[in-house]
Design a protein around this motif. Structure first.
Motif, PDB file in Angstrom:
ATOM      1  N   TYR A   7       3.054  13.664   5.555  1.00 21.86           N
ATOM      2  CA  TYR A   7       2.009  13.248   5.442  1.00 21.86           C
ATOM      3  C   TYR A   7       0.477  13.763   5.947  1.00 21.86           C
ATOM      4  CZ  TYR A   7       3.205   8.013   4.558  1.00 21.86           C
ATOM      5  OH  TYR A   7       4.040   6.829   3.921  1.00 21.86           O
ATOM      6  N   SER A  25      -2.309  10.573   4.057  1.00 22.89           N
ATOM      7  CA  SER A  25      -2.001  10.849   2.410  1.00 22.89           C
ATOM      8  C   SER A  25      -0.749  10.932   2.335  1.00 22.89           C
ATOM      9  CB  SER A  25      -3.003  11.791   1.943  1.00 22.89           C
ATOM     10  OG  SER A  25      -2.630  13.058   2.124  1.00 22.89           O
ATOM     11  N   THR A  28       3.382   6.402  -0.305  1.00 21.94           N
ATOM     12  CA  THR A  28       3.687   4.964  -0.007  1.00 21.94           C
ATOM     13  C   THR A  28       4.961   3.997  -0.224  1.00 21.94           C
ATOM     14  OG1 THR A  28       1.892   4.075  -0.685  1.00 21.94           O
ATOM     15  CG2 THR A  28       1.601   4.748   2.122  1.00 21.94           C
ATOM     16  N   TRP A  56      -1.920   0.139   4.206  1.00 23.37           N
ATOM     17  CA  TRP A  56      -1.348   0.964   3.057  1.00 23.37           C
ATOM     18  C   TRP A  56      -2.682   0.691   1.290  1.00 23.37           C
ATOM     19  CZ3 TRP A  56       1.340  -3.262   3.991  1.00 23.37           C
ATOM     20  CH2 TRP A  56       2.194  -3.788   3.081  1.00 23.37           C
ATOM     21  N   GLY A  60      -1.944   6.424   0.909  1.00 26.99           N
ATOM     22  CA  GLY A  60      -1.897   6.966   1.843  1.00 26.99           C
ATOM     23  C   GLY A  60      -1.789   5.146   2.986  1.00 26.99           C
TER      24      GLY A  60
END
Lengths: 251, 315
Positions: A7, A25, A28, A56, A60
């Motif tokens: 991330y 980001s 997910t 979320w 991201g």
């Protein structure tokens, strides 16, 4: 790699006393329900830091965390663009199907127990559930997300222990007069206990999200075990969310 | 971590297999007991059949909740834990946990057995001894987190020998004694176990450590002292495996701070026939996966054709 992702930090800024909001980001796809958490590896620290997902989308997620030690202090100093090694989509999360369209859910959060309730409120309201949010803090400088919950259209009740904002007292003081069909609660253990007791007296069912010092965060080490009425459970893997009828606080 | 896709090159040419007595393992990497549960949950991350074997969660005769929370404290390059042998007891392990493991893992696994009396050890070991898919009985005489048993048996050569002898007498499967590093001379315990009929040794279990919170002055885990593991203990484990290799003629499974293929190779040079990976699994569920993918690359880099050739070659 299922569940292990990189991330990138999009922003990381202070939103209240010792409290930070970080936007990450990345993939997910493994996050299925509000109340799940991610486990973040930090350079120079052996164990990961488990932090619940606030909200979320496909691009991201947002987390809100409090600086409580050296690891979270380092986290607060990380800048935009920094890439984190993260285990994602951990834990079970809240059960949205426990409350139906047209019914009322009360979402009760204390301190950094508030964030996962935001993603929950958003999704419950999208299902046509009416949401009341009771957000408890120690004092007004630690307060956050009152506006965000209001903007979703939730009925917001603030409590502070010192009375510097909202109702003076605990979340239970605000909950006494509220009517609701189901409750969702996330916060420190004394709060979970008090909310569980109050709602039992009211005859209401709900779900409580527990916090514990974790080793792995994915069920391997038994570092965060808890006795429940249905046997020994791991907070990280079988939880962190448990049904009110399943937990016992020995009271 | 290395590039995961990179291990294909040469992997077919390198022989990673090792032997523990008559049992041939595809590779020497075994998740250590207590860091991998009963294995099956890791199959949501990768195909766990790539593992050499799995050392199952420590099992006792009766169910155990374990110690009060907090049970975990972070340290530099490691952690201390005071789980306290939480497990559902051997009956439930056999009836509920092992069937789930069998559905996703098709190799023999290693039973890890703890007890509070010689009777306990014999009872639990005898239960596992009946199962065709248990390759080794790993007898834990080194758990630092329980009172009146566990490590007490592993700190005295005569007591270690008596546990070993009793289990050997009532079981057919190979018996490996898991040794504690919290002793003055580990070779004395190792030799006593060998003399008592042990088929192999597993070392090291965790070192006794403690953490105190500087903010509060209070001990961080509920038991105070607890088991320290992680990369910080690796040099101690390598030294002890090296010493024990000189003292005995039975296979050694090396454990302690292994995180990379280099760590595996180092431990094998010291004298380990296979290795167990512990704390690393708690930081990264892919720890063993990464090591097994990296091993052939390192073997190629160092000119090792057969991994079993290097066992004890540092001596």
């Amino acid at each position: 790699m299922h569940k292990k992702v990189k991330y990138r930090i999009l922003y990381n800024s202070q939103i209240a006393d010792r409290t930070y909001r970080m936007r990450l980001s990345g993939d997910t796809g493994d996050i299925k329900a509000p109340g799940q958490f991610i486990n973040i590896a930090l350079p120079g620290f052996y164990l990961r830091r488990p932090i619940s997902v606030c909200d979320w989308d496909q691009e991201g997620l947002d987390i809100i965390y409090k600086v409580v030690g050296d690891g979270t202090r380092l986290m607060s100093e990380l800048s935009e663009g920094f890439e984190l090694d993260v285990l994602t989509g951990l834990g079970n999360g809240f059960d949205l199907s426990a409350v139906k369209k047209g019914e009322t859910a009360v979402l009760v959060g204390g301190g950094v127990g508030v964030p996962p309730l935001y993603g929950l409120a958003k999704r419950l309201m999208a299902e046509g559930v009416s949401v009341k949010a009771v957000l408890g803090f120690n004092e007004s400088p630690q307060m956050f997300f009152e506006k965000e919950f209001s903007e979703l259209g939730a009925e917001v009740h603030i409590t502070t222990v010192d009375g510097s904002a909202g109702i003076k007292g605990f979340v239970t003081d605000a909950m006494k007069e509220l009517s609701f069909d189901h409750y969702y609660c996330c916060g420190p253990m004394p709060m979970l206990r008090a909310v569980h007791r109050l709602c039992r007296e009211k005859g209401a069912e709900g779900e409580l999200s527990f916090e514990a010092r974790m080793g792995c965060g994915f069920g391997a080490c038994m570092g965060c075990s808890m006795e429940t009425l249905s046997g020994t459970k791991r907070i990280c893997k079988d939880g962190p969310v448990f049904k009110s009828g399943e937990v016992s606080f020995d009271d | 971590m290395t590039e995961r896709s990179g291990a294909k090159k040469g992997s077919g040419l390198r022989d990673m297999s090792v032997c523990l007595g008559d049992w041939r393992l595809d590779d020497p990497v075994i998740p250590a007991s207590g860091t991998f549960g009963f294995g099956y949950e890791f199959s949501e991350y990768y195909d766990i059949n790539m593992l050499g074997s799995i050392a199952l969660k420590g099992t006792t005769r009766e169910p155990r909740y374990g110690n009060p929370l907090p049970r975990i404290a972070e340290c530099r390059e490691g952690l201390i834990n005071a789980i306290g042998l939480q497990n559902p007891g051997v009956k439930k392990v056999m009836e509920e946990e092992l069937p789930k493991l069998r559905s996703v893992f098709h190799k023999p696994s290693i039973a890890n057995i703890s007890g509070f009396s010689i009777d306990d050890y014999v009872y639990t070991a005898s239960c596992f001894d009946e199962l065709p898919d248990i390759g080794i009985l790993e007898i834990n005489i080194s758990c630092p987190n329980v009172h009146g048993g566990g490590m007490a048996f592993g700190q005295d050569p005569a007591q270690a020998a008596s546990v070993c002898e009793a289990v050997k007498r009532s079981c057919k499967k190979p018996v490996y004694m898991k040794l504690s590093p919290n002793v003055t001379d580990i070779t004395a315990i190792a030799s006593a176990c060998e003399a008592a009929g042990a088929d192999g040794l597993v070392l090291i279990n965790t070192l006794l450590g403690m953490r105190i919170d500087p903010r509060t002055g209070k001990k961080v885990v509920s038991t105070g002292a607890a088991g320290f593991s992680g990369p910080a203990v690796k040099p101690i484990a390598v030294r002890m495996v090296y010493q024990v290799y000189e003292a005995v003629n039975i296979p050694i499974i090396g454990v302690g701070g292994i995180e990379t293929a280099d760590d595996v190779i180092e431990m094998m040079y010291a004298g380990a026939s296979a290795v167990e990976v512990g704390a690393a699994n708690l930081v990264d569920p892919y720890a063993c996966y990464d090591i097994i993918r990296e091993l052939p690359l390192k073997m190629e880099e160092y000119g090792i054709d057969r991994l079993s050739d290097i066992i004890g070659k540092a001596h």
